[in-house]
Design a protein around this motif. Structure first.
Motif, mmCIF file in Angstrom:
data_model
loop_
_atom_site.group_PDB
_atom_site.id
_atom_site.type_symbol
_atom_site.label_atom_id
_atom_site.label_comp_id
_atom_site.label_asym_id
_atom_site.label_seq_id
_atom_site.Cartn_x
_atom_site.Cartn_y
_atom_site.Cartn_z
ATOM 1 N N ASP A 70 0.809 -1.226 0.000
ATOM 2 C CA ASP A 70 0.000 0.000 0.000
ATOM 3 C C ASP A 70 0.838 1.270 0.000
ATOM 4 O OD1 ASP A 70 -2.384 -1.512 0.123
ATOM 5 O OD2 ASP A 70 -2.152 -1.723 2.302
ATOM 6 N N PRO A 72 2.763 4.247 -1.409
ATOM 7 C CA PRO A 72 2.781 4.909 -2.717
ATOM 8 C C PRO A 72 4.125 4.714 -3.419
ATOM 9 C CG PRO A 72 1.889 6.366 -1.038
ATOM 10 C CD PRO A 72 2.437 5.162 -0.320
ATOM 11 N N ARG A 73 4.094 4.718 -4.725
ATOM 12 C CA ARG A 73 5.300 4.489 -5.531
ATOM 13 C C ARG A 73 6.151 5.760 -5.573
ATOM 14 N NH1 ARG A 73 5.235 -0.540 -8.506
ATOM 15 N NH2 ARG A 73 4.153 -1.886 -7.047
ATOM 16 N N ASP A 74 6.685 6.101 -4.424
ATOM 17 C CA ASP A 74 7.593 7.238 -4.256
ATOM 18 C C ASP A 74 8.982 6.645 -4.075
ATOM 19 O OD1 ASP A 74 9.279 9.166 -3.132
ATOM 20 O OD2 ASP A 74 7.759 9.946 -1.773
ATOM 21 N N TRP A 78 10.726 4.459 -0.855
ATOM 22 C CA TRP A 78 11.087 3.053 -1.007
ATOM 23 C C TRP A 78 12.579 2.831 -0.771
ATOM 24 C CZ3 TRP A 78 8.262 -1.447 -2.401
ATOM 25 C CH2 TRP A 78 6.881 -1.257 -2.481
#
Length: 119
Positions: A70, A72-74, A78
């Motif tokens: 869950d 966010p694709r930041d 990451w």
């Protein structure tokens, strides 16, 4: 070549054995004991041409505990997670002296690494 190595991982041991068996000089980096810095991980991701979520071991219980599915694709977030929890980094990662990198989990990729090592 440098191998980001986990001695308890069969894929890491296979990569080490294949490379050394072919006469390739290998430096093993036990990345759980010596985690990459954010800068090192960013450099490796650039060499791999991958995003941090692409090299994250999502099947690890820790990934579930951290709720990574869950997250966010930041990329910055990451990378911070992977640096803080290096056991989530896919293995083995092989780095060549000329800036190339591979996630060497299968025979085909290992063959590619060996071919690159032979020049």
């Amino acid at each position: 070549m440098e191998v980001w190595f986990n001695p308890s991982c069969s894929k890491s041991r296979t990569a080490r054995d294949e490379l050394t068996g072919a006469g390739v000089e290998v430096t093993l980096r036990r990345y759980l004991d010596e985690p990459p810095t954010e800068a090192e991980l960013r450099d490796v991701l650039a060499a791999l041409r991958l995003q941090p979520w692409d090299v994250t071991r999502m099947s690890e219980p820790l990934a579930r505990e951290l709720g990574l599915r869950d997250l966010p694709r930041d990329a910055d977030a990451w990378v911070r997670v992977l640096v803080e929890h290096p056991r989530l980094i896919q293995r083995p990662i092989v780095l060549s002296g000329d800036g190339r990198a591979w996630v060497a989990r299968d025979g085909g990729t290992l063959a590619e690494v060996l071919a690159a090592a032979r020049g």
